[in-house]
Design a protein around this motif. Structure first.
Motif, PDB file in Angstrom:
ATOM      1  N   TYR A 215     -11.762   4.225   6.037  1.00  0.00           N
ATOM      2  CA  TYR A 215     -11.003   3.133   5.404  1.00  0.00           C
ATOM      3  C   TYR A 215     -11.941   2.260   4.559  1.00  0.00           C
ATOM      4  O   TYR A 215     -11.641   1.919   3.409  1.00  0.00           O
TER       5      TYR A 215
ATOM      6  N   LYS B 218     -11.762   1.561   0.611  1.00  0.00           N
ATOM      7  CA  LYS B 218     -11.524   0.213   0.079  1.00  0.00           C
ATOM      8  C   LYS B 218     -12.670  -0.255  -0.820  1.00  0.00           C
ATOM      9  O   LYS B 218     -12.455  -1.018  -1.768  1.00  0.00           O
TER      10      LYS B 218
ATOM     11  N   SER C 170       7.285  -2.222   3.722  1.00  0.00           N
ATOM     12  CA  SER C 170       6.748  -2.871   4.923  1.00  0.00           C
ATOM     13  C   SER C 170       5.682  -3.888   4.542  1.00  0.00           C
ATOM     14  O   SER C 170       5.170  -3.872   3.419  1.00  0.00           O
TER      15      SER C 170
ATOM     16  N   ILE D 229       2.648  -6.190   3.675  1.00  0.00           N
ATOM     17  CA  ILE D 229       2.184  -6.923   2.494  1.00  0.00           C
ATOM     18  C   ILE D 229       2.968  -6.506   1.250  1.00  0.00           C
ATOM     19  O   ILE D 229       3.363  -7.350   0.434  1.00  0.00           O
TER      20      ILE D 229
ATOM     21  N   ILE E 216      -4.103  -9.491   8.520  1.00  0.00           N
ATOM     22  CA  ILE E 216      -2.728  -9.905   8.209  1.00  0.00           C
ATOM     23  C   ILE E 216      -1.793  -9.253   9.224  1.00  0.00           C
ATOM     24  O   ILE E 216      -1.910  -8.045   9.489  1.00  0.00           O
TER      25      ILE E 216
ATOM     26  N   ASN F 270      -0.659  -0.778  -3.583  1.00  0.00           N
ATOM     27  CA  ASN F 270      -0.842  -1.410  -2.278  1.00  0.00           C
ATOM     28  C   ASN F 270      -0.735  -0.453  -1.098  1.00  0.00           C
ATOM     29  O   ASN F 270      -1.235  -0.754  -0.014  1.00  0.00           O
TER      30      ASN F 270
ATOM     31  N   THR G  68       0.942  -7.376  10.134  1.00  0.00           N
ATOM     32  CA  THR G  68       1.920  -6.403   9.627  1.00  0.00           C
ATOM     33  C   THR G  68       1.948  -5.262  10.641  1.00  0.00           C
ATOM     34  O   THR G  68       1.105  -5.223  11.552  1.00  0.00           O
TER      35      THR G  68
ATOM     36  N   ASP H 267       7.861   3.612  -2.027  1.00  0.00           N
ATOM     37  CA  ASP H 267       7.283   3.973  -0.720  1.00  0.00           C
ATOM     38  C   ASP H 267       7.669   5.418  -0.433  1.00  0.00           C
ATOM     39  O   ASP H 267       8.417   6.047  -1.202  1.00  0.00           O
TER      40      ASP H 267
HETATM   41  N1  LIG Z   1      -2.666  -5.763   7.535  1.00  0.00           N
HETATM   42  C1  LIG Z   1      -3.932  -6.055   7.290  1.00  0.00           C
HETATM   43  O1  LIG Z   1      -4.597  -6.742   8.081  1.00  0.00           O
HETATM   44  C2  LIG Z   1      -4.602  -5.563   6.032  1.00  0.00           C
HETATM   45  C3  LIG Z   1      -5.858  -6.093   5.720  1.00  0.00           C
HETATM   46  C4  LIG Z   1      -6.487  -5.669   4.562  1.00  0.00           C
HETATM   47  C5  LIG Z   1      -5.884  -4.756   3.727  1.00  0.00           C
HETATM   48  N2  LIG Z   1      -4.668  -4.263   4.065  1.00  0.00           N
HETATM   49  C6  LIG Z   1      -4.083  -3.297   3.159  1.00  0.00           C
HETATM   50  O2  LIG Z   1      -2.827  -3.777   2.721  1.00  0.00           O
HETATM   51  C7  LIG Z   1      -2.013  -2.667   2.346  1.00  0.00           C
HETATM   52  C8  LIG Z   1      -0.666  -2.793   3.017  1.00  0.00           C
HETATM   53  O3  LIG Z   1      -0.873  -2.728   4.404  1.00  0.00           O
HETATM   54  P1  LIG Z   1       0.117  -3.385   5.458  1.00  0.00           P
HETATM   55  O4  LIG Z   1      -0.717  -4.132   6.414  1.00  0.00           O
HETATM   56  O5  LIG Z   1       1.233  -4.068   4.764  1.00  0.00           O
HETATM   57  O6  LIG Z   1       0.582  -2.066   6.219  1.00  0.00           O
HETATM   58  P2  LIG Z   1       2.033  -1.438   6.533  1.00  0.00           P
HETATM   59  O7  LIG Z   1       1.741  -0.269   7.380  1.00  0.00           O
HETATM   60  O8  LIG Z   1       2.948  -2.502   7.011  1.00  0.00           O
HETATM   61  O9  LIG Z   1       2.528  -0.963   5.087  1.00  0.00           O
HETATM   62  C9  LIG Z   1       1.945   0.120   4.413  1.00  0.00           C
HETATM   63  C10 LIG Z   1       3.037   0.837   3.630  1.00  0.00           C
HETATM   64  O10 LIG Z   1       2.415   1.895   2.875  1.00  0.00           O
HETATM   65  C11 LIG Z   1       3.291   3.010   2.921  1.00  0.00           C
HETATM   66  N3  LIG Z   1       2.563   4.247   2.650  1.00  0.00           N
HETATM   67  C12 LIG Z   1       1.668   4.885   3.439  1.00  0.00           C
HETATM   68  N4  LIG Z   1       1.258   6.024   2.857  1.00  0.00           N
HETATM   69  C13 LIG Z   1       1.908   6.102   1.664  1.00  0.00           C
HETATM   70  C14 LIG Z   1       1.910   7.049   0.608  1.00  0.00           C
HETATM   71  N5  LIG Z   1       1.165   8.159   0.676  1.00  0.00           N
HETATM   72  N6  LIG Z   1       2.696   6.811  -0.471  1.00  0.00           N
HETATM   73  C15 LIG Z   1       3.465   5.701  -0.541  1.00  0.00           C
HETATM   74  N7  LIG Z   1       3.500   4.771   0.432  1.00  0.00           N
HETATM   75  C16 LIG Z   1       2.742   4.977   1.529  1.00  0.00           C
HETATM   76  C17 LIG Z   1       3.869   2.985   4.334  1.00  0.00           C
HETATM   77  O11 LIG Z   1       5.041   3.774   4.424  1.00  0.00           O
HETATM   78  C18 LIG Z   1       4.094   1.498   4.531  1.00  0.00           C
HETATM   79  O12 LIG Z   1       5.390   1.102   4.121  1.00  0.00           O
HETATM   80  C19 LIG Z   1      -2.792  -1.411   2.722  1.00  0.00           C
HETATM   81  O13 LIG Z   1      -3.467  -0.907   1.587  1.00  0.00           O
HETATM   82  C20 LIG Z   1      -3.805  -1.925   3.730  1.00  0.00           C
HETATM   83  O14 LIG Z   1      -4.949  -1.131   3.790  1.00  0.00           O
HETATM   84  C21 LIG Z   1      -4.009  -4.640   5.196  1.00  0.00           C
END
Ligand SMILES: NC(=O)c1ccc[n+]([C@@H]2O[C@H](COP(=O)([O-])OP(=O)(O)OC[C@H]3O[C@@H](n4cnc5c(N)ncnc54)[C@H](O)[C@@H]3O)[C@@H](O)[C@H]2O)c1
Length: 252
Positions: A158, A162, A17, A19, A191, A93, A193, A38
């Motif tokens: 969170y 982080k 999913s 990022i 972002i 990630n 997502t 994942d």
């Molecule tokens: N979207 C944002 O605005 C944003 C901003 C800063 C940081 N992030 C970080 O970016 C990363 C990706 O987030 P995203 O926005 O793409 O979210 P998302 O929910 O689209 O994707 C996260 C993915 O992580 C997987 N996941 C969750 N727990 C897991 C585990 N225990 N083992 C393996 N996989 C697992 C989920 O199944 C999912 O596919 C995260 O670390 C998030 O904290 C996101």
């Protein structure tokens, strides 16, 4: 697209999913073989990432892995080496969040966020570094957040996780710099997502407000930075926490 990662192989966690998916697709487009890791429960999304890559002529496969489990992290690294012969890069990630005031945060929710985001990154790095030491080189990129660089209201667990990821990034970077291993982090802003779109429109606007650019970022805008950090183009870059955040931590 290009050849930034030509001949390299690596892994991306949370790649079913958002990022992680964008990163896996971009890395493959730059010539890498990518293991899309994942949760088993996210297999359908992971297979979709793989399909997108293979339809474009790239190499990828899905591997079920819970990053909170030590054995899964070890198995993931072994799988990449078994399938592709080497582990040149790893992108830790996978992440989760819980949106509550600090004093309202359930202990179990705090523990889960730390287990996935912080301990999961530690476990990943540990097994990846052991393999990269055997291979003689490697690049690791961890996904932190702008919440790794400042507080974000309603995200204390969170934010703690982080910030901790940046500590692991810096320590790993200085401990293995002379072993040919570079370790960096990206700190994305808002972002679009599923992690973001699952929040209410009011909450999304609250998260967006500190950014100098008043728009959500695209996952691919983070993927461009992660891919570069994994590549030899970033050969003199280690230990950085790179904001990819539209000016969010620059000032408000
Ligand atoms: N979207 C944002 O605005 C944003 C901003 C800063 C940081 N992030 C970080 O970016 C990363 C990706 O987030 P995203 O926005 O793409 O979210 P998302 O929910 O689209 O994707 C996260 C993915 O992580 C997987 N996941 C969750 N727990 C897991 C585990 N225990 N083992 C393996 N996989 C697992 C989920 O199944 C999912 O596919 C995260 O670390 C998030 O904290 C996101």
């Amino acid at each position: 697209m290009g050849a930034l990662l030509s001949g390299k192989a690596g892994l991306v966690t949370g790649a079913a999913s958002g990022i992680g998916r964008a990163c896996a697709i971009r890395m493959a487009a730059e010539g890498a073989a990518v293991v899309v890791a994942d949760l088993e429960s996210a297999r359908a999304g992971g297979e979709q990432t793989v399909q997108t890559i293979t339809e474009d002529g790239g190499r990828a496969e899905f591997f079920a892995c819970d990053v909170a489990r030590a054995a899964d992290n070890q198995a993931l690294v072994e799988h990449v080496v078994d399938r592709f012969g080497t582990l040149d890069f790893a992108h830790n990630n996978a992440g989760v969040g819980v949106h509550t005031l600090l004093a309202d945060t359930e202990d179990e929710d705090f523990d889960r966020v730390i287990a996935v985001n912080l301990r999961g990154t530690f476990l990943g790095m540990k097994h990846q570094i052991r393999q990269m030491l055997r291979g003689g080189s490697g690049a690791i990129v961890n996904t932190s957040s702008n919440a790794g660089l400042r507080g974000v209201r309603l995200l204390s667990a969170y934010t703690a996780s982080k910030h901790g990821i940046l500590g692991l990034t810096k320590n790993g970077a200085i401990e293995y710099a002379n072993d040919g291993i570079r370790i960096n982090a990206v700190c994305p802003g808002a972002i679009m997502t599923p992690l973001m779109s699952n929040e209410s429109p009011e909450r999304q606007q609250q998260i967006l407000r500190p950014q100098a650019m008043s728009r959500f970022g695209e996952p691919d805008e983070v993927a461009a930075a992660v891919t570069w950090l994994c590549s030899d183009e970033a050969s003199f870059v280690t230990g950085v926490a790179m904001p990819v955040d539209a000016g969010s931590v620059a000032g408000w």
